[in-house]
Design a protein around this motif. Structure first.
Motif, PDB file in Angstrom:
ATOM      1  N   PHE A  77       0.859  -1.188   0.000  1.00 18.43           N
ATOM      2  CA  PHE A  77       0.000   0.000   0.000  1.00 18.43           C
ATOM      3  C   PHE A  77       0.891   1.231   0.000  1.00 18.43           C
ATOM      4  CE2 PHE A  77      -2.106   3.578   2.027  1.00 18.43           C
ATOM      5  CZ  PHE A  77      -3.087   3.778   1.069  1.00 18.43           C
ATOM      6  N   TYR A 220      -8.563  -8.327   9.241  1.00 22.00           N
ATOM      7  CA  TYR A 220      -7.582  -9.203   8.598  1.00 22.00           C
ATOM      8  C   TYR A 220      -6.312  -9.273   9.438  1.00 22.00           C
ATOM      9  CZ  TYR A 220      -6.543  -4.704   6.205  1.00 22.00           C
ATOM     10  OH  TYR A 220      -6.294  -3.388   5.898  1.00 22.00           O
ATOM     11  N   ALA A 318      -7.446  -3.629  -2.586  1.00 23.44           N
ATOM     12  CA  ALA A 318      -7.132  -3.343  -1.185  1.00 23.44           C
ATOM     13  C   ALA A 318      -7.135  -4.638  -0.382  1.00 23.44           C
ATOM     14  CB  ALA A 318      -8.183  -2.389  -0.628  1.00 23.44           C
ATOM     15  N   ALA A 319      -6.589  -4.547   0.837  1.00 24.71           N
ATOM     16  CA  ALA A 319      -6.651  -5.708   1.727  1.00 24.71           C
ATOM     17  C   ALA A 319      -8.108  -6.073   1.987  1.00 24.71           C
ATOM     18  CB  ALA A 319      -5.938  -5.374   3.033  1.00 24.71           C
ATOM     19  N   LYS A 320      -8.953  -5.060   2.182  1.00 20.31           N
ATOM     20  CA  LYS A 320     -10.358  -5.338   2.467  1.00 20.31           C
ATOM     21  C   LYS A 320     -11.023  -6.034   1.280  1.00 20.31           C
ATOM     22  CE  LYS A 320     -11.495  -1.041   3.487  1.00 20.31           C
ATOM     23  NZ  LYS A 320     -10.180  -0.386   3.297  1.00 20.31           N
ATOM     24  N   ASP A 340      -6.600  -1.434 -10.171  1.00 19.08           N
ATOM     25  CA  ASP A 340      -5.913  -0.724  -9.084  1.00 19.08           C
ATOM     26  C   ASP A 340      -4.791   0.130  -9.675  1.00 19.08           C
ATOM     27  OD1 ASP A 340      -5.715  -1.223  -5.775  1.00 19.08           O
ATOM     28  OD2 ASP A 340      -3.989  -0.246  -6.707  1.00 19.08           O
ATOM     29  N   CYS A 341      -4.626   1.324  -9.093  1.00 15.86           N
ATOM     30  CA  CYS A 341      -3.630   2.246  -9.656  1.00 15.86           C
ATOM     31  C   CYS A 341      -2.222   1.992  -9.105  1.00 15.86           C
ATOM     32  CB  CYS A 341      -4.052   3.696  -9.391  1.00 15.86           C
ATOM     33  SG  CYS A 341      -4.060   4.108  -7.651  1.00 15.86           S
ATOM     34  N   THR A 342      -2.068   1.051  -8.175  1.00 18.45           N
ATOM     35  CA  THR A 342      -0.746   0.813  -7.569  1.00 18.45           C
ATOM     36  C   THR A 342       0.097  -0.052  -8.491  1.00 18.45           C
ATOM     37  OG1 THR A 342      -1.970   0.701  -5.496  1.00 18.45           O
ATOM     38  CG2 THR A 342       0.359   0.091  -5.409  1.00 18.45           C
ATOM     39  N   LYS A 345       1.052  -3.695  -7.663  1.00 20.53           N
ATOM     40  CA  LYS A 345      -0.027  -4.703  -7.523  1.00 20.53           C
ATOM     41  C   LYS A 345      -0.453  -5.191  -8.911  1.00 20.53           C
ATOM     42  CE  LYS A 345      -2.022  -2.958  -3.197  1.00 20.53           C
ATOM     43  NZ  LYS A 345      -3.223  -2.510  -2.477  1.00 20.53           N
ATOM     44  N   ASN A 382     -13.773   2.650   1.084  1.00 18.36           N
ATOM     45  CA  ASN A 382     -13.389   3.845   1.852  1.00 18.36           C
ATOM     46  C   ASN A 382     -12.919   4.974   0.929  1.00 18.36           C
ATOM     47  OD1 ASN A 382     -11.306   1.843   1.496  1.00 18.36           O
ATOM     48  ND2 ASN A 382      -9.936   3.061   2.757  1.00 18.36           N
ATOM     49  N   HIS A 383     -12.608   4.630  -0.339  1.00 18.34           N
ATOM     50  CA  HIS A 383     -12.201   5.659  -1.308  1.00 18.34           C
ATOM     51  C   HIS A 383     -13.277   5.858  -2.376  1.00 18.34           C
ATOM     52  CE1 HIS A 383      -8.117   5.497   0.282  1.00 18.34           C
ATOM     53  NE2 HIS A 383      -8.123   4.191   0.136  1.00 18.34           N
ATOM     54  N   LYS A 390     -13.004  10.251 -10.117  1.00 19.53           N
ATOM     55  CA  LYS A 390     -11.924  10.086 -11.087  1.00 19.53           C
ATOM     56  C   LYS A 390     -12.383   9.331 -12.334  1.00 19.53           C
ATOM     57  CE  LYS A 390      -8.314   7.664  -9.697  1.00 19.53           C
ATOM     58  NZ  LYS A 390      -7.194   7.273  -8.845  1.00 19.53           N
TER      59      LYS A 390
END
Ligand code: TYD
Length: 415
Positions: A77, A220, A318-320, A340-342, A345, A382-383, A390
């Motif tokens: 993250f 988690y 995400a982890a969630k 995902d934007c990471t 990942k 959460n986002h 976006k």
């Protein structure tokens, strides 16, 4: 490796009761590399995931501890992936920035928050220091020119930092305390690090929000503690730290922010908040039934959309997301891709359920259709607003939903 708890992480009582069992789960941030055809699939370790409560101090926590080195030394993250989060945490530091002296962020991640603060420090005598155990993130922080001490925070780490840099006038510890297996050692370190007139700001998810929002996917292995104001206050008091003020925050699905000082006793504003909390009478059987209902509704909705030929993609690896997909047994037959934007990942697979993680800009190529997916399931709920704001211009015909099947409309204004 996971170790079963023998005593409460705060008060050390062995009087512990099970609340909610999520079964054996993979590590929520352990994305896997896809294997080539003909290669043997690497087995993913799974560990028990059980929420328990100490009958004496009422602290809610996990029954098993996975060794932190297995989860945090290589971490995926990046705070920079959410400019809203960077602004949120930088604004806390900026608001309480001393005129001079040491400012420490514990769990400084990729350094993006302290980088943002640097602009505000200017030529003053304030020194900024991040502390984080993840090697990959510390390397990123260095490229941002953010001074970072690469270590798990503990009493020993605090002694080393104080020896090198002196005591801190301001310490931010946001979304970290819930990850710490040895709470008493960690808080002893905070006491040591904080200057006599210093301010410590701790932000943690509030366990009542987890319960009220049915946020079972925030349970988690990394999150070993789920704090109430009462338990957090008692933990601090045990180490000669006092909570002077508590504020509720909407960020990250409902958190509490506490101002903590080395003397003076707990503030009056803390008492009414503790009195309003009702961690003793939460009905965890009801919680489990409601989670079962959410699982049933979500699986049915995805199956129906598939039968109707609708293209659905997940958003946020995400982890969630991993907890939700695994607990609800949503494998690639119901959902194929997660966006995902990471960058680190992307190209990997979700732990356990193996959806491929793709970059937002790759979605067009993969779907090969102009209209985009009919539905985006926002797993990083959460986002949700930030994501919809976006993406909705790119995908005007897409419906954005959260796992409870609520449609998200982004508000036009910025936070
Ligand atoms: P995070 O908030 O850390 O949730 P958890 O604690 O459950 O892991 O992770 C959010 C994920 O969502 C992270 O992988 C980055 C991703 N993300 C996007 O892909 N696009 C976005 O616009 C935002 C805000 C997040």
């Amino acid at each position: 490796m996971s170790i079963e708890l023998s005593k409460c992480r705060i008060c050390e009582s062995s009087n512990i009761t099970d609340l909610f069992d999520l079964g054996e789960q993979p590590l929520a941030n352990a994305l896997v590399y896809p294997v080539l055809p003909g290669q043997l699939n690497v087995s993913e370790p799974k560990y028990p995931l059980v929420l328990v409560q100490c009958e004496d101090c009422k602290h809610i926590q996990l029954k098993h501890t996975v060794t932190p080195e297995e989860m945090f030394v290589d971490y995926h993250f990046h705070t920079a992936s959410s400019p809203r989060m960077v602004r949120h945490f930088a604004s806390i530091i900026n608001k309480f920035l001393p005129k001079d002296g040491l400012v420490v962020e514990i769990g400084s991640n990729d350094g993006s928050v302290l980088e943002e603060v640097t602009n505000n420090v200017g030529t003053s005598d304030v020194r900024l220091l991040g502390i984080d155990p993840s090697r990959n993130l510390c390397d990123e922080a260095f490229t941002r020119k953010v001074a970072t001490h690469c270590a798990f925070f503990s009493k020993e780490t605090a002694q080393g930092v104080v020896g090198l840099y002196g005591k801190a006038k301001l310490v931010l510890c946001a979304n970290v305390l819930g990850h710490v297996p040895d709470l008493n050692d960690f808080v002893a370190g905070l006491k040591l690090l904080l200057a006599d007139d210093g301010l410590l700001i701790i932000e943690v998810p509030h366990v009542l929000e987890l319960y009220d929002r049915l946020a079972f996917d925030t349970i988690y292995h990394e999150h070993v503690s789920y704090f109430s104001i009462k338990c957090l206050t008692e933990l601090m008091n045990k180490h000669g730290l006092y909570v002077t003020c508590v504020e509720k925050q909407e960020v990250h699905g409902g958190t509490i922010r506490c101002h903590i000082r080395s003397h003076g006793g707990n503030g009056w504003s803390v008492i009414p908040d503790i009195l309003r909390e009702d961690i003793v009478n939460l009905d965890w059987h009801y919680f489990e039934v409601q989670v079962g209902l959410l699982k049933y509704k979500l699986r049915s909705a995805l199956a129906n959309m598939m039968l109707e030929g609708k293209q659905v993609v997940g958003y946020g690896a995400a982890a969630k997301a991993a907890v939700l997909l695994n607990y609800c047994n949503i494998t690639t037959d119901l959902l194929q891709y997660v966006v995902d934007c990471t960058w680190d990942k992307q190209g990997k697979l979700m732990p356990g359920t193996h959806q491929k993680v793709i970059a937002p800009e790759k979605l067009w190529d993969i779907l090969q259709q102009q209209a985009g997916p009919e539905v985006m399931l926002i797993l990083a709920w959460n986002h949700a607003e930030e994501i919809v704001r976006k993406e909705q211009n790119k995908y005007p015909n897409t419906t954005f939903i959260t796992p409870d099947l609520i449609t998200v409309q982004a508000r036009a204004q910025k936070d």
